[in-house]
Design a protein around this motif. Structure first.
Motif, PDB file in Angstrom:
ATOM      1  N   UNK A 170       1.030  -1.024   0.263  1.00 37.78           N
ATOM      2  CA  UNK A 170      -0.369   0.523   0.375  1.00 37.78           C
ATOM      3  C   UNK A 170       1.076   1.410   0.080  1.00 37.78           C
ATOM      4  N   UNK A 171       1.717   0.985   0.888  1.00 39.23           N
ATOM      5  CA  UNK A 171       2.583   3.124   0.581  1.00 39.23           C
ATOM      6  C   UNK A 171       3.998   2.617  -0.286  1.00 39.23           C
ATOM      7  N   UNK A 172       3.945   1.387  -0.839  1.00 41.75           N
ATOM      8  CA  UNK A 172       4.996   1.245  -1.907  1.00 41.75           C
ATOM      9  C   UNK A 172       4.814   2.384  -3.189  1.00 41.75           C
ATOM     10  N   UNK A 173       6.075   2.736  -3.750  1.00 45.05           N
ATOM     11  CA  UNK A 173       5.881   3.415  -4.907  1.00 45.05           C
ATOM     12  C   UNK A 173       5.363   2.417  -5.934  1.00 45.05           C
ATOM     13  N   UNK A 174       4.422   3.882  -7.208  1.00 35.94           N
ATOM     14  CA  UNK A 174       3.218   2.999  -8.403  1.00 35.94           C
ATOM     15  C   UNK A 174       4.549   2.451  -8.785  1.00 35.94           C
ATOM     16  N   UNK A 175       4.388   1.131  -9.860  1.00 39.19           N
ATOM     17  CA  UNK A 175       4.815   0.245 -10.565  1.00 39.19           C
ATOM     18  C   UNK A 175       4.422   0.690 -12.548  1.00 39.19           C
ATOM     19  N   UNK A 176       3.768   0.608 -11.822  1.00 39.71           N
ATOM     20  CA  UNK A 176       3.086   0.719 -13.601  1.00 39.71           C
ATOM     21  C   UNK A 176       1.855   1.810 -13.521  1.00 39.71           C
ATOM     22  N   UNK A 177       1.182   2.161 -14.634  1.00 40.29           N
ATOM     23  CA  UNK A 177       0.622   2.856 -14.742  1.00 40.29           C
ATOM     24  C   UNK A 177      -1.294   2.562 -14.590  1.00 40.29           C
ATOM     25  N   UNK A 178      -1.759   1.276 -14.167  1.00 41.35           N
ATOM     26  CA  UNK A 178      -2.869   1.035 -13.353  1.00 41.35           C
ATOM     27  C   UNK A 178      -2.625   1.541 -12.010  1.00 41.35           C
ATOM     28  N   UNK A 179      -1.662   1.378 -11.663  1.00 39.17           N
ATOM     29  CA  UNK A 179      -1.906   2.070  -9.789  1.00 39.17           C
ATOM     30  C   UNK A 179      -1.602   2.803  -9.402  1.00 39.17           C
ATOM     31  N   UNK A 180      -1.916   4.094 -10.789  1.00 40.00           N
ATOM     32  CA  UNK A 180      -2.578   5.490 -11.167  1.00 40.00           C
ATOM     33  C   UNK A 180      -3.123   5.848 -11.392  1.00 40.00           C
ATOM     34  N   UNK A 181      -4.366   5.024 -12.449  1.00 42.02           N
ATOM     35  CA  UNK A 181      -5.720   5.165 -12.769  1.00 42.02           C
ATOM     36  C   UNK A 181      -6.020   5.100 -11.173  1.00 42.02           C
ATOM     37  N   UNK A 182      -6.051   3.319 -10.856  1.00 38.08           N
ATOM     38  CA  UNK A 182      -6.538   3.543  -9.913  1.00 38.08           C
ATOM     39  C   UNK A 182      -6.212   4.150  -8.443  1.00 38.08           C
ATOM     40  N   UNK A 183      -5.940   5.367  -8.224  1.00 39.41           N
ATOM     41  CA  UNK A 183      -5.647   6.284  -7.151  1.00 39.41           C
ATOM     42  C   UNK A 183      -6.143   7.110  -7.593  1.00 39.41           C
ATOM     43  N   UNK A 184      -6.444   8.091  -8.797  1.00 43.21           N
ATOM     44  CA  UNK A 184      -7.222   9.264  -8.783  1.00 43.21           C
ATOM     45  C   UNK A 184      -8.737   9.285  -7.485  1.00 43.21           C
ATOM     46  N   UNK A 185      -8.025  10.885  -7.849  1.00 45.42           N
ATOM     47  CA  UNK A 185      -8.650  11.497  -6.363  1.00 45.42           C
ATOM     48  C   UNK A 185      -8.041  11.246  -5.213  1.00 45.42           C
ATOM     49  N   UNK A 186      -7.113  10.418  -4.590  1.00 47.33           N
ATOM     50  CA  UNK A 186      -5.990  10.025  -3.646  1.00 47.33           C
ATOM     51  C   UNK A 186      -4.856  10.979  -3.504  1.00 47.33           C
ATOM     52  N   UNK A 187      -4.557  11.192  -1.951  1.00 52.65           N
ATOM     53  CA  UNK A 187      -3.951  12.096  -1.816  1.00 52.65           C
ATOM     54  C   UNK A 187      -2.549  11.254  -1.729  1.00 52.65           C
ATOM     55  N   UNK A 188      -1.505  11.516  -2.770  1.00 49.50           N
ATOM     56  CA  UNK A 188      -0.060  10.847  -3.047  1.00 49.50           C
ATOM     57  C   UNK A 188       1.309  11.654  -2.921  1.00 49.50           C
ATOM     58  N   UNK A 189       2.289  11.060  -3.058  1.00 50.22           N
ATOM     59  CA  UNK A 189       3.718  11.537  -2.822  1.00 50.22           C
ATOM     60  C   UNK A 189       4.230  11.890  -4.500  1.00 50.22           C
ATOM     61  N   UNK A 190       4.668  12.555  -4.316  1.00 43.98           N
ATOM     62  CA  UNK A 190       5.845  12.296  -5.364  1.00 43.98           C
ATOM     63  C   UNK A 190       7.238  13.150  -5.201  1.00 43.98           C
ATOM     64  N   UNK A 191       8.226  12.030  -5.701  1.00 40.78           N
ATOM     65  CA  UNK A 191       9.797  12.655  -5.581  1.00 40.78           C
ATOM     66  C   UNK A 191       9.406  13.031  -7.383  1.00 40.78           C
ATOM     67  N   UNK A 192      10.971  14.707  -6.963  1.00 37.25           N
ATOM     68  CA  UNK A 192      10.759  14.707  -8.565  1.00 37.25           C
ATOM     69  C   UNK A 192      11.675  14.388  -8.653  1.00 37.25           C
ATOM     70  N   UNK A 193      12.663  14.552 -10.218  1.00 43.24           N
ATOM     71  CA  UNK A 193      13.828  13.223 -11.489  1.00 43.24           C
ATOM     72  C   UNK A 193      14.880  14.699 -10.249  1.00 43.24           C
TER      73      UNK A 193
END
Length: 156
Positions: free
Chosen positions: A76-99
Motif C-alpha cells: 500500500x505504501x510502496x511506490x507505483x510501478x505500473x500505469x494502472x496503479x496511478x489510475x486506481x488512485x485518481x482522487x487520492x492523496x499521493x507523494x511525488x518525488x521529482x527527478x
C-alpha cells in the motif's frame, strides 16, 4: 531454466479472468526466488495470491524447479510501478518525488497515458494583497521522469 517471459505469460493467463493486473515480477537467481506482485481495483485478498500460486504450480510444475515462489499484492505504501496503479488512485492523496529529489504532496487528479496531474496547494500572494494565501495548482508529471509516486495513507 524458466524465464521471466514464461512466468509473465502464465501470470497474465490467470489475471485475465478478473480485474487483476500484474505489477512486477522479480527473479533472483542467487536466492532461487520468484516474487510476483499483483494488484486489483478492489484490493487483493490472500486467497487470490494462494490461487495464483497454485495455478503457477499446475502450469509450470517442474519448470519452477528449486525456485521458491512468492505471490503477493503490491504494498500500500510502496511506490507505483505500473500505469494502472496511478489510475486506481485518481482522487487520492499521493507523494511525488521529482527527478531532482523534490517531494510534493497533493491529490492525483488525472492520468493520461504516461502523464499524470497532481493538484498541490501553494502559497501565492494575490495582486494587491500583502499576505499569501493557499491556492490549488495543477502540476503535470511524466511517469518516466519522476523518481517515485506513492499513495499517502491519511488517518484524518
Amino acid at each position: 531454466m524458466i524465464t521471466k517471459e514464461t512466468i509473465k505469460t502464465v501470470v497474465e493467463e490467470w489475471l485475465s479472468k478478473g480485474d487483476y493486473f500484474l505489477v512486477d515480477i522479480q527473479m533472483d537467481g542467487q536466492d532461487d526466488r520468484i516474487v510476483i506482485e499483483i494488484d486489483c481495483t478492489d484490493g487483493v485478498w490472500i486467497e487470490d495470491c494462494a490461487e495464483l500460486s497454485r495455478y503457477m504450480q499446475e502450469k509450470l510444475g517442474d519448470e519452477l524447479g528449486d525456485y521458491e515462489l512468492e505471490v503477493g499484492s503490491a504494498g500500500l505504501g510502496q511506490p507505483f510501478k505500473v500505469e494502472q496503479q496511478y489510475v486506481n488512485h485518481v482522487g487520492d492523496e499521493v507523494e511525488v518525488v521529482t527527478a531532482d529529489g523534490q517531494k510534493l504532496t497533493g491529490v492525483l487528479k488525472a492520468v493520461d497515458g504516461r502523464q499524470f496531474t497532481v493538484t498541490t496547494q501553494e502559497k501565492q500572494v494575490p495582486e494587491g494583497k500583502k499576505r499569501p494565501v493557499k491556492v490549488d495548482v495543477d502540476r503535470q508529471f511524466s511517469m518516466d521522469v519522476v523518481k517515485s509516486t506513492r499513495y499517502l495513507l491519511n488517518f484524518k
